[in-house]
Design a protein around this motif. Structure first.
Motif, short mmCIF file in Angstrom:
data_model
loop_
_atom_site.label_atom_id
_atom_site.label_comp_id
_atom_site.label_asym_id
_atom_site.label_seq_id
_atom_site.Cartn_x
_atom_site.Cartn_y
_atom_site.Cartn_z
N VAL A 176 0.83 -1.20 0.00
CA VAL A 176 0.00 0.00 0.00
C VAL A 176 0.87 1.26 0.00
N VAL A 177 0.30 2.33 -0.48
CA VAL A 177 1.05 3.58 -0.63
C VAL A 177 1.18 4.24 0.74
N ARG A 178 2.42 4.42 1.16
CA ARG A 178 2.76 4.98 2.46
C ARG A 178 2.98 6.49 2.32
N ASN A 179 2.71 7.20 3.38
CA ASN A 179 2.80 8.67 3.32
C ASN A 179 4.24 9.19 3.44
N ASN A 180 5.20 8.26 3.51
CA ASN A 180 6.58 8.72 3.62
C ASN A 180 7.52 7.66 3.06
N ASN A 181 8.68 8.09 2.58
CA ASN A 181 9.70 7.15 2.12
C ASN A 181 11.06 7.78 2.34
N GLN A 182 11.91 7.05 3.02
CA GLN A 182 13.26 7.55 3.31
C GLN A 182 13.23 8.98 3.83
N GLY A 183 12.27 9.24 4.73
CA GLY A 183 12.26 10.52 5.42
C GLY A 183 11.54 11.64 4.69
N ARG A 184 11.05 11.38 3.50
CA ARG A 184 10.34 12.43 2.76
C ARG A 184 8.84 12.19 2.78
N ALA A 185 8.06 13.23 2.90
CA ALA A 185 6.60 13.13 2.87
C ALA A 185 6.15 12.89 1.43
N VAL A 186 5.43 11.82 1.20
CA VAL A 186 4.95 11.48 -0.14
C VAL A 186 3.53 11.99 -0.31
N ASP A 187 3.27 12.66 -1.43
CA ASP A 187 1.90 13.12 -1.68
C ASP A 187 1.09 12.05 -2.39
N HIS A 188 1.65 11.49 -3.46
CA HIS A 188 1.03 10.34 -4.12
C HIS A 188 2.09 9.64 -4.96
N LEU A 189 1.73 8.49 -5.53
CA LEU A 189 2.65 7.76 -6.39
C LEU A 189 2.02 7.61 -7.77
N VAL A 190 2.89 7.45 -8.77
CA VAL A 190 2.42 7.10 -10.10
C VAL A 190 3.17 5.83 -10.51
#
Lengths: 81, 146, 146, 81
Positions: free
Chosen positions: B33-47
Motif C-alpha cells: 500500500v502507498v505509504r505517506n513517507n519514504n526515506q524521510g520524505r513526505a509522499v503526496d502520491h505515487l504514479v
C-alpha cells in the motif's frame, strides 16, 4: 524493416518519447541497437550501466541477436510492488 | 490463476475468491500500500507505470514458479498502475495452500521476486517535486548520479 | 485493535480496513479455512467451540505482543465459532506495518501463537463419526488413549 | 461459597455438562479443586495429564491458590486456528 525500441519511466521522460523506431541492420544485437539509440538520444547514456533489456517481452542479454521487426525494451531498475 | 496489471482499484475479496479451493487450509494475502513517507520524505502520491504485457507475463512466470516451489493450490497476482493516493493498494497477492507455512513463505518469496523482476516503476510525487524510483534503494543514487 | 470471537462469518475487508494507516506500506492477511480433509480423512464440516471471554483476552495479549515484537501498526485477530462448512474461514488475521518483512514474519508468529495459546477447540465431523481435535497432532493420540 | 468449574470440548461431552459448581474448601488450589472434580466425574481422569488450567480467564499452575467464588476452567489441548 525497423526495430521498435520502448522506453519507460525516467528514460521516457529524458528522451521525451516512449517509443523509437530505428532502422534494422544485419547482425544487430541488443547492444548494437542500444548503441544507435544512445547516439540519437545522448541524454540516455548515463542510464546505460543499470539497464536490462527485453526482446519481445522476455529478458535477454546484450549479446543476443535482434531480428528485424522485433520490439526491444530498455528496462531501468524496476520498482514495483 | 488471476494475473492482472490494471488501472482499476484492486479488490482483496476477488483475489481471495479466486484462490479458494476445498483442499485449501490456509489463504495468505499481501497488499502493498502507498505509504505517506519514504526515506524521510513526505509522499503526496505515487504514479506507477508498467510495461503492461511483459509485466503480466513475468507475474505469471513467478506465480507458476511459486506454485511449484511451495505446493500452492491457487495464486493471484495483481498490480495497479497510474496515480495512487496514500493508503491505496499497488500490489495484491493471494495464495492458497494445504497448510499455513506455505502461505507465509510462499507469499514472502513471491513479493520479493515481483519486486526484483516485474517491469513496473513508481514515481514518487512530493509537494515540491517528483522522482522516478528505480531499484529498491535508488532515491539517493539517482540524485547523486544526476 | 479489532479482536473478536464470533459465530458470524469473518470478513477480510473489515479486518483490512481496521489496520489501515497512512504510515502502512504493507498489509498481511491470513485466513485459516476449513479443508475437506485432515490426516487422510474426508471432513464433512467442523464445529469450533471457544472459551469466549478468555479467548478474546488471550488473542488481545498475543496481538499486543506481536505489535511490539514486529513493530506492527495495526493488528486484527478474529476467530469464528460454531459450525463451519468446507471453505469457510475459521481464523482471520490482518496486520499492517511500514515494510513487508514484518507482515510475513509477524503474521506467521501470530498464527503460531494463536494455535498454541487461545482456548478454542475444533471438532471434526466425518460422514461416519466425529471427534474433538485436541492439540495439533491429536487425532492419533486421542484415539489411542480412548 | 462455591468454585465454578468450566468444561469444554471433549471434557464437556464426557462429563455431560459444561459447568460444575463445587464447594470451596479453605486452602484450595487448582490441583485440589481438580481432584474433587475428578472424584465426582471419574470419566474425566484420563484427560488430566494433558490439561491446562485457567483461573478467572488467565492461565495458572496446578499449585496456585483458588479463592472462593472463582471460576476455574479445565483447558484440554487447544486446536483453534
Amino acid at each position: 524493416m525497423n526495430v521498435t525500441v520502448l522506453l519507460f519511466a525516467s528514460l521516457a521522460d529524458r528522451a521525451g518519447t516512449r517509443r523509437i523506431e530505428i532502422g534494422y541492420e544485419p547482425g544487430d544485437t541488443v547492444r548494437s541497437v542500444c548503441e544507435r539509440v544512445m547516439e540519437a538520444h545522448p541524454a540516455l547514456l548515463s542510464f546505460k550501466p543499470a539497464l536490462l533489456y527485453a526482446l519481445n517481452e522476455e529478458y535477454v542479454r546484450p549479446g543476443d541477436p535482434v531480428p528485424p521487426g522485433a520490439t526491444l525494451a530498455l528496462i531501468p531498475p524496476v520498482s514495483g510492488g | 490463476m488471476l494475473i492482472r496489471v490494471t488501472g482499476d482499484p484492486l479488490d482483496p475479496a476477488e483475489a481471495i475468491a479466486s484462490v479458494g479451493s476445498p483442499e485449501a487450509g490456509a489463504i495468505g494475502v499481501f497488499l502493498g500500500v502507498v505509504r505517506n513517507n519514504n526515506q524521510g520524505r513526505a509522499v503526496d502520491h505515487l504514479v506507477y507505470e508498467a510495461y503492461d504485457a511483459m509485466a503480466e507475463r513475468v507475474m505469471r512466470e513467478i506465480a507458476e514458479e511459486a506454485r511449484e516451489r511451495f505446493e500452492l493450490i491457487g495464486c493471484a497476482v495483481l498490480h495497479r498502475t497510474g496515480r495512487l493516493e496514500i493508503g491505496e493498494t499497488s500490489l495484491l497477492i493471494a495464495i492458497s495452500s494445504g497448510h499455513r507455512a506455505a502461505s507465509f513463505e510462499g507469499g514472502h518469496w513471491l513479493v520479493n521476486e515481483i519486486k526484483k523482476r516485474v517491469p513496473v516503476w513508481k514515481k514518487e510525487v512530493w509537494e515540491d517535486g517528483e522522482e522516478w524510483i528505480e531499484g529498491p534503494e535508488s532515491l539517493g543514487k539517482t540524485r547523486a548520479g544526476m
